[in-house]
Design an enzyme around this catalytic site. Structure first.
Site, PDB file in Angstrom:
ATOM      1  N   MET A  24       0.845  -1.199   0.000  1.00 11.58           N
ATOM      2  CA  MET A  24       0.000   0.000   0.000  1.00 11.58           C
ATOM      3  C   MET A  24       0.881   1.251   0.000  1.00 11.58           C
ATOM      4  O   MET A  24       0.818   2.084   0.885  1.00 11.58           O
ATOM      5  CB  MET A  24      -0.928   0.009   1.230  1.00 11.58           C
ATOM      6  CG  MET A  24      -1.966  -1.085   1.205  1.00 11.58           C
ATOM      7  SD  MET A  24      -3.184  -0.793  -0.075  1.00 11.58           S
ATOM      8  CE  MET A  24      -2.878  -2.177  -1.150  1.00 11.58           C
ATOM      9  N   HIS A 132       3.778   5.632   1.984  1.00  9.03           N
ATOM     10  CA  HIS A 132       2.689   4.729   2.338  1.00  9.03           C
ATOM     11  C   HIS A 132       1.362   5.480   2.275  1.00  9.03           C
ATOM     12  O   HIS A 132       1.268   6.642   2.665  1.00  9.03           O
ATOM     13  CB  HIS A 132       2.898   4.150   3.745  1.00  9.03           C
ATOM     14  CG  HIS A 132       2.063   2.949   4.001  1.00  9.03           C
ATOM     15  ND1 HIS A 132       0.728   3.029   4.298  1.00  9.03           N
ATOM     16  CD2 HIS A 132       2.378   1.635   3.967  1.00  9.03           C
ATOM     17  CE1 HIS A 132       0.244   1.808   4.463  1.00  9.03           C
ATOM     18  NE2 HIS A 132       1.236   0.936   4.264  1.00  9.03           N
ATOM     19  N   HIS A 133       0.339   4.789   1.777  1.00  6.14           N
ATOM     20  CA  HIS A 133      -0.993   5.389   1.658  1.00  6.14           C
ATOM     21  C   HIS A 133      -1.524   5.920   2.986  1.00  6.14           C
ATOM     22  O   HIS A 133      -2.298   6.876   3.006  1.00  6.14           O
ATOM     23  CB  HIS A 133      -1.995   4.365   1.108  1.00  6.14           C
ATOM     24  CG  HIS A 133      -2.240   4.483  -0.349  1.00  6.14           C
ATOM     25  ND1 HIS A 133      -2.912   5.539  -0.921  1.00  6.14           N
ATOM     26  CD2 HIS A 133      -1.910   3.657  -1.362  1.00  6.14           C
ATOM     27  CE1 HIS A 133      -2.992   5.354  -2.219  1.00  6.14           C
ATOM     28  NE2 HIS A 133      -2.387   4.224  -2.517  1.00  6.14           N
ATOM     29  N   ALA A 134      -1.131   5.325   4.083  1.00  4.91           N
ATOM     30  CA  ALA A 134      -1.622   5.777   5.390  1.00  4.91           C
ATOM     31  C   ALA A 134      -1.128   7.187   5.723  1.00  4.91           C
ATOM     32  O   ALA A 134      -1.782   7.913   6.463  1.00  4.91           O
ATOM     33  CB  ALA A 134      -1.198   4.802   6.493  1.00  4.91           C
ATOM     34  N   ILE A 135       0.018   7.583   5.178  1.00  2.00           N
ATOM     35  CA  ILE A 135       0.545   8.927   5.441  1.00  2.00           C
ATOM     36  C   ILE A 135      -0.236   9.970   4.672  1.00  2.00           C
ATOM     37  O   ILE A 135      -0.648  10.992   5.212  1.00  2.00           O
ATOM     38  CB  ILE A 135       2.046   9.014   5.093  1.00  2.00           C
ATOM     39  CG1 ILE A 135       2.852   8.185   6.092  1.00  2.00           C
ATOM     40  CG2 ILE A 135       2.524  10.458   5.097  1.00  2.00           C
ATOM     41  CD1 ILE A 135       4.346   8.174   5.816  1.00  2.00           C
TER      42      ILE A 135
END
Length: 190
Positions: A24, A132-135
């Site tokens: 991701m 990362h997509h979460a960031i």
């Protein structure tokens, strides 16, 4: 003591979906004419990313949930790297490098992002960005990347477009259309 804050549900989903066979991470490549000074680039990134806490936080997933935790040992050198390609440093070598980056997970023990400044053929540079997509994703990521750039060139380009329109007696829209067509042709030729 580092602070710990709950991760949003969307960011938690990105973190939980991350697998070796389905990373991701967002990966982008930017090509530059001329060689970019690696140390100056690293200093600029360090200075300008300070305003975005996520870039200095570790994503933690435990039995209590998902959290953003400040990285007490944050080191810009672990995130901004200078890489050399094997000769002849061309398109094939860059594509292989990017493919390797795309299939390599970001280190979960530190903030999940990395910028690789790569020297390529003819004295040019490439920047391989992994985040990362979460960031961040979408518009948020565009804002982050824009924060890394200097505003002066954009202003100069607007002024140049207006000057060209005046010089050739055409509208600004015609200048923009010509520039878009030229860019599309250049991309298609590669």
């Amino acid at each position: 003591m580092s602070s710990r804050e709950p991760m949003s549900h969307v960011d938690t989903a990105w973190l939980r979906m991350d697998r070796l066979e389905n990373l991701m991470q967002i990966l982008g490549v930017m090509l530059f004419r001329g060689r970019i000074d690696a140390e100056r680039f690293k200093r600029t990134v360090a200075l300008r990313l300070r305003r975005y806490r996520r870039f200095q936080q570790i994503a933690i997933l435990d039995s209590e949930g998902a959290w953003w935790v400040d990285d007490p040992d944050f080191d810009i050198d672990a995130h901004v790297r200078h890489s050399l390609l094997p000769a002849p440093c061309g398109k094939a070598e860059l594509q292989k490098f990017v493919a390797e980056m795309a299939s390599t997970p970001l280190n979960p023990a530190r903030p999940r992002w990395e910028f690789n400044l790569v020297e390529i053929a003819k004295g040019n540079s490439a920047l391989v960005v992994r985040i990362h997509h979460a960031i961040a994703d979408g518009i948020a990521l565009i804002h982050v990347l824009l924060a890394l750039t200097d505003p002066a060139p954009a202003i100069s380009m607007i002024q140049t477009a207006e000057n060209l329109a005046k010089q050739y007696g055409i509208t600004r829209e015609q200048v923009d259309a010509f520039a878009s067509e030229s860019f599309a042709r250049a991309v298609a030729a590669q």
